[in-house]
Structures are given as C-alpha cells and as structure tokens.
Design a protein around this motif. Structure first.
Motif, PDB file in Angstrom:
ATOM      1  N   THR A  63       0.827  -1.207   0.000  1.00 25.12           N
ATOM      2  CA  THR A  63       0.000   0.000   0.000  1.00 25.12           C
ATOM      3  C   THR A  63       0.862   1.258   0.000  1.00 25.12           C
ATOM      4  N   SER A  64       1.918   1.254   0.819  1.00 25.76           N
ATOM      5  CA  SER A  64       2.813   2.410   0.872  1.00 25.76           C
ATOM      6  C   SER A  64       3.533   2.613  -0.450  1.00 25.76           C
ATOM      7  N   ALA A  65       3.973   1.511  -1.071  1.00 27.80           N
ATOM      8  CA  ALA A  65       4.672   1.612  -2.352  1.00 27.80           C
ATOM      9  C   ALA A  65       3.765   2.177  -3.428  1.00 27.80           C
ATOM     10  N   LEU A  66       2.506   1.768  -3.436  1.00 22.69           N
ATOM     11  CA  LEU A  66       1.567   2.267  -4.435  1.00 22.69           C
ATOM     12  C   LEU A  66       1.260   3.745  -4.217  1.00 22.69           C
ATOM     13  N   ASP A  67       1.345   4.205  -2.976  1.00 22.45           N
ATOM     14  CA  ASP A  67       1.079   5.615  -2.690  1.00 22.45           C
ATOM     15  C   ASP A  67       2.103   6.536  -3.338  1.00 22.45           C
ATOM     16  N   ILE A  68       3.318   6.035  -3.505  1.00 25.15           N
ATOM     17  CA  ILE A  68       4.375   6.889  -4.058  1.00 25.15           C
ATOM     18  C   ILE A  68       4.717   6.537  -5.507  1.00 25.15           C
ATOM     19  N   ALA A  69       4.159   5.441  -6.009  1.00 24.61           N
ATOM     20  CA  ALA A  69       4.475   5.010  -7.374  1.00 24.61           C
ATOM     21  C   ALA A  69       3.632   5.782  -8.383  1.00 24.61           C
ATOM     22  N   SER A  70       4.201   5.986  -9.565  1.00 23.99           N
ATOM     23  CA  SER A  70       3.438   6.595 -10.658  1.00 23.99           C
ATOM     24  C   SER A  70       2.597   5.517 -11.325  1.00 23.99           C
ATOM     25  N   SER A  71       1.372   5.858 -11.658  1.00 26.40           N
ATOM     26  CA  SER A  71       0.456   4.885 -12.243  1.00 26.40           C
ATOM     27  C   SER A  71       0.327   5.106 -13.739  1.00 26.40           C
ATOM     28  N   PRO A  72       0.316   4.019 -14.541  1.00 28.94           N
ATOM     29  CA  PRO A  72       0.084   4.173 -15.982  1.00 28.94           C
ATOM     30  C   PRO A  72      -1.336   4.612 -16.290  1.00 28.94           C
ATOM     31  N   ASP A  73      -2.242   4.497 -15.311  1.00 28.79           N
ATOM     32  CA  ASP A  73      -3.627   4.927 -15.471  1.00 28.79           C
ATOM     33  C   ASP A  73      -3.963   5.862 -14.303  1.00 28.79           C
ATOM     34  N   PRO A  74      -3.747   7.167 -14.472  1.00 27.46           N
ATOM     35  CA  PRO A  74      -3.950   8.116 -13.373  1.00 27.46           C
ATOM     36  C   PRO A  74      -5.374   8.116 -12.825  1.00 27.46           C
ATOM     37  N   GLY A  75      -6.334   7.643 -13.616  1.00 25.56           N
ATOM     38  CA  GLY A  75      -7.721   7.641 -13.172  1.00 25.56           C
ATOM     39  C   GLY A  75      -8.089   6.458 -12.302  1.00 25.56           C
ATOM     40  N   TRP A  76      -7.143   5.559 -12.059  1.00 26.04           N
ATOM     41  CA  TRP A  76      -7.449   4.350 -11.290  1.00 26.04           C
ATOM     42  C   TRP A  76      -6.465   4.204 -10.140  1.00 26.04           C
ATOM     43  N   ARG A  77      -6.996   4.119  -8.927  1.00 27.07           N
ATOM     44  CA  ARG A  77      -6.166   3.861  -7.758  1.00 27.07           C
ATOM     45  C   ARG A  77      -6.164   2.357  -7.499  1.00 27.07           C
ATOM     46  N   VAL A  78      -5.001   1.738  -7.604  1.00 28.24           N
ATOM     47  CA  VAL A  78      -4.897   0.279  -7.489  1.00 28.24           C
ATOM     48  C   VAL A  78      -5.257  -0.153  -6.070  1.00 28.24           C
ATOM     49  N   PRO A  79      -6.299  -0.970  -5.915  1.00 21.99           N
ATOM     50  CA  PRO A  79      -6.648  -1.447  -4.578  1.00 21.99           C
ATOM     51  C   PRO A  79      -5.784  -2.638  -4.170  1.00 21.99           C
ATOM     52  N   VAL A  80      -5.563  -2.768  -2.875  1.00 19.68           N
ATOM     53  CA  VAL A  80      -4.849  -3.918  -2.319  1.00 19.68           C
ATOM     54  C   VAL A  80      -5.843  -4.685  -1.459  1.00 19.68           C
ATOM     55  N   VAL A  81      -6.036  -5.963  -1.785  1.00 19.15           N
ATOM     56  CA  VAL A  81      -7.059  -6.769  -1.125  1.00 19.15           C
ATOM     57  C   VAL A  81      -6.386  -7.932  -0.410  1.00 19.15           C
ATOM     58  N   ARG A  82      -6.732  -8.127   0.848  1.00 16.83           N
ATOM     59  CA  ARG A  82      -6.235  -9.275   1.605  1.00 16.83           C
ATOM     60  C   ARG A  82      -7.199 -10.436   1.426  1.00 16.83           C
ATOM     61  N   VAL A  83      -6.653 -11.583   1.005  1.00 20.33           N
ATOM     62  CA  VAL A  83      -7.477 -12.752   0.698  1.00 20.33           C
ATOM     63  C   VAL A  83      -6.835 -14.000   1.299  1.00 20.33           C
ATOM     64  N   SER A  84      -7.660 -14.873   1.796  1.00 17.52           N
ATOM     65  CA  SER A  84      -7.216 -16.236   2.125  1.00 17.52           C
ATOM     66  C   SER A  84      -8.064 -17.178   1.297  1.00 17.52           C
ATOM     67  N   ALA A  85      -7.549 -17.551   0.125  1.00 16.89           N
ATOM     68  CA  ALA A  85      -8.323 -18.409  -0.769  1.00 16.89           C
ATOM     69  C   ALA A  85      -8.612 -19.752  -0.115  1.00 16.89           C
ATOM     70  N   LEU A  86      -7.640 -20.266   0.621  1.00 17.37           N
ATOM     71  CA  LEU A  86      -7.812 -21.571   1.247  1.00 17.37           C
ATOM     72  C   LEU A  86      -8.924 -21.537   2.293  1.00 17.37           C
ATOM     73  N   GLN A  87      -9.044 -20.416   3.009  1.00 17.51           N
ATOM     74  CA  GLN A  87     -10.087 -20.277   4.018  1.00 17.51           C
ATOM     75  C   GLN A  87     -11.326 -19.560   3.475  1.00 17.51           C
ATOM     76  N   ASP A  88     -11.325 -19.273   2.183  1.00 19.71           N
ATOM     77  CA  ASP A  88     -12.476 -18.657   1.524  1.00 19.71           C
ATOM     78  C   ASP A  88     -12.825 -17.298   2.145  1.00 19.71           C
ATOM     79  N   ARG A  89     -11.816 -16.490   2.391  1.00 18.15           N
ATOM     80  CA  ARG A  89     -12.023 -15.169   2.984  1.00 18.15           C
ATOM     81  C   ARG A  89     -11.517 -14.080   2.038  1.00 18.15           C
ATOM     82  N   GLY A  90     -12.271 -13.005   1.946  1.00 21.70           N
ATOM     83  CA  GLY A  90     -11.850 -11.852   1.165  1.00 21.70           C
ATOM     84  C   GLY A  90     -12.236 -11.905  -0.303  1.00 21.70           C
ATOM     85  N   LEU A  91     -12.891 -12.985  -0.754  1.00 28.62           N
ATOM     86  CA  LEU A  91     -13.223 -13.105  -2.173  1.00 28.62           C
ATOM     87  C   LEU A  91     -14.263 -12.087  -2.614  1.00 28.62           C
ATOM     88  N   ASP A  92     -15.225 -11.765  -1.743  1.00 24.87           N
ATOM     89  CA  ASP A  92     -16.233 -10.776  -2.101  1.00 24.87           C
ATOM     90  C   ASP A  92     -15.603  -9.401  -2.316  1.00 24.87           C
TER      91      ASP A  92
END
Length: 338
Positions: A229-258
């Motif tokens: 998240t911190s790295a994305l805050d200071i990185a330049s984006s190829p698409d200025p109109g989109w803020r890249v989200p960071v999502v925490r997921v545990s696929a094995l425990q079926d959490r965060g998929l929604d």
C-alpha cells in the motif's frame, strides 16, 4: 466443469471442423465448446508445420470485440494462484455469472503438453453447467502466453462466458504478457516472502490493476499489505484515473473473495466509462497482432526450411560453432530472397 482433450493431445487436424461448430458454440453447447478449444489450441502447432490457416468454419469465433470481462491472474510460483482462481470462479458463479477459466501451464519442450495441470488443483464443482475450466500449454512463449490463449479467450467469450479468468504460469517480473489479453490484471503476492519488494521495482507490478495479498491468514500478511500500500502511494500509475486497490485474501479459508470481486467490478466499470478502456483494447490488439505475426512468420518461413532440410542444417552448423545465432538468423531471412 473440466472438459476437452488434455493439453498435450493436439492430434485433431485443423480441417476436421464439424459442420455448424461455430453456431453450436454460440448456442452454448459444452461439447462444441470443448471441441472448438481443442481445435484453436492446435492451430499454431499445425500452422508451423503444415502451412494450415484458421479454417473458415472457425474464423467467425475469432473475430470481433470480446464482450466478456477477461481477468488475468498472475504472480510468482507458489503464490496460490490456482486455489485463488478456483474460489474466485465459485464466488462469481454464486453471483450468477457464467465463468470460463484458462489455466496456462508450463509446457513440455518435447510434446508441447502442459506439465502441471493446474485445473486439477482448483477444486471447482465438476457438474456446474455455468463453469468451464480448461488447461492450455504456454509452449515457452515470453510472458507465458501463446497465440492459442488469445484464440481460446475469444472462443469462450463467443460461447457466452461473461467472465474469463486466465491464470498465467507465473514467471516473476517477466510475466507481463497477460496484459495483452486481460482487461483487468490481478497480481497475487505472498506474505513474508519478499514479494512486497517487487512493489518497489519496475516490471510486472506496474501492470497490476488489483493487488492481492493471498494467504492473509499467515504471519507477515499485514506487513506485506502495508508495504505494498505504501509503495503504491508513491508510485506513478500508468492509469492516473485508477487507484490500485490492495485486497487481503485467504483463498484456502475462503475469505476476502467478495472484496476482490467488488474491486474487479469497479475496474470493469472504470474501463467502460472512460479512455482507459480504449487504451487497454489497443494494448490487447497490439499483443494479439504480434502473436499472430510471429506464428505467421514461422508458418511461412520456418516450415519450408524444415521440409527442405535446410533448417536442420543450420541448427547443426550453429551447434558445431560454425555459425553464430545472428548469422544463422540472417541465413534464414536470406531464404526469402535466394
């Protein structure tokens, strides 16, 4: 549902297209979809060796705009991409979407067949009529994508799949070819493995539209999330109109998929409502054109040399040190104007 011939069994000749196959695929017939996928996957190999082109009965499936939302899932080996894709497909189905999955596997240098068979590890419902999973061999292409992948995405979209998930081989920062086929790229990171350092570098991280910290139940996941998240805050984006989200997921425990699905839907809407969508389609068109051009060059240039024995002769001279690779390549090109 896992259907179709195993990836290594590319024995069906391109001219054996059953009558009315394109119409049956568009009507949603699963057997027709499996057959069409096998045929289009075999075309690059057959084209290189026999001069075959796309049969007219298949051509309608490979033209026009792809209306499905194509989601590419990439990341380093061991990041849990297969499990994530399987759970993502199940959750999309629960929301009523028809889902196709293409699992791009490393391929054998001898047979061309897939080595891992990732679809076996996805644990998706085998009887779900709205879910179709297929493995495809990478065939050693840069970025893990062969021309067959572009074609197979088109066939799945023609069959009415609303979302097509493309899981790549996973080749670190070289695995950028997925940008050429996907509308939305999901970059999967592992916690406490140094993957967060990739967020500070140029390369594959720059193509991620959505970042996923997978295995979020493991120690180090919070630290990885904060670092990315911190790295994305200071990185330049190829698409200025989109803020890249960071999502925490545990696929094995079926959490965060929604939360992941919500992020994917936001990006789909972002692409459909502004110039970013047009830029992405141009990128896709260029990558697909390059893949098709390379296949055409091999079909028209290498195949005749192979048939005449000149290819083997050049390989032997290169192997013996008589020629450099650059000189051998010039000799191949020189065959165009003997």
């Amino acid at each position: 549902m896992r259907e179709g011939a195993p990836t290594g069994e590319l024995t069906a000749p391109a001219n054996s297209v059953p009558p009315g196959l394109a119409e049956r695929v568009r009507a949603g017939e699963r057997a027709a979809l499996a057959r069409a996928l096998t045929l289009v996957e075999s075309l690059p190999l057959e084209g290189a060796s026999s001069g075959a082109r796309v049969p007219p009965d298949l051509a309608p499936l490979l033209a026009g705009r792809v209306r499905a939302h194509v989601v590419g899932v990439t990341g380093a080996p061991g990041a849990g991409k297969s499990t994530l894709v399987g759970r993502l497909a199940v959750h999309l189905r629960e929301r009523g979407r028809r889902v196709g999955v293409l699992a791009v596997d490393p391929s054998s240098p001898f047979s061309g067949g897939a080595l891992l068979g990732d679809r076996v590890r996805m644990a998706v419902p085998v009887a779900d009529p709205g879910l179709f999973v297929r493995s495809v061999a990478s065939r050693g292409h840069q970025g893990g994508l062969a021309l067959a992948v572009f074609r197979m995405v088109r066939v799945m979209a023609a069959a009415g799949m609303e979302t097509v998930l493309v899981e790549t081989v996973g080749a670190g920062q070289n695995d950028v070819g997925v940008l050429g086929v996907a509308d939305t790229v999901v970059l999967v990171l592992n916690p406490a493995t140094g993957d967060e350092i990739q967020a500070l570098k140029a390369g594959i991280v720059e193509i991620g539209d959505v970042m996923v910290v997978n295995k979020a139940d493991l120690p180090g996941a919070d630290e990885t999330y904060r670092a990315v998240t911190s790295a994305l805050d200071i990185a330049s984006s190829p698409d200025p109109g989109w803020r890249v989200p960071v999502v925490r997921v545990s696929a094995l425990q079926d959490r965060g998929l929604d939360l992941l699905i919500e992020a994917l839907e936001r990006h789909r809407i972002h692409l459909s409502s502004g110039p970013a969508g047009l830029r992405r389609r141009r990128i896709q068109a260029e990558w697909e054109l390059r893949a098709a051009l390379l296949a055409a060059v091999e079909r028209r240039l290498v195949a005749p040399l192979t048939a005449s024995g000149r290819w083997a002769h050049l390989v032997d001279r290169l192997a013996s040190g008589e020629l450099s690779a650059d000189e051998a390549a010039e000799a191949v090109l020189g065959s165009l104007n003997p």
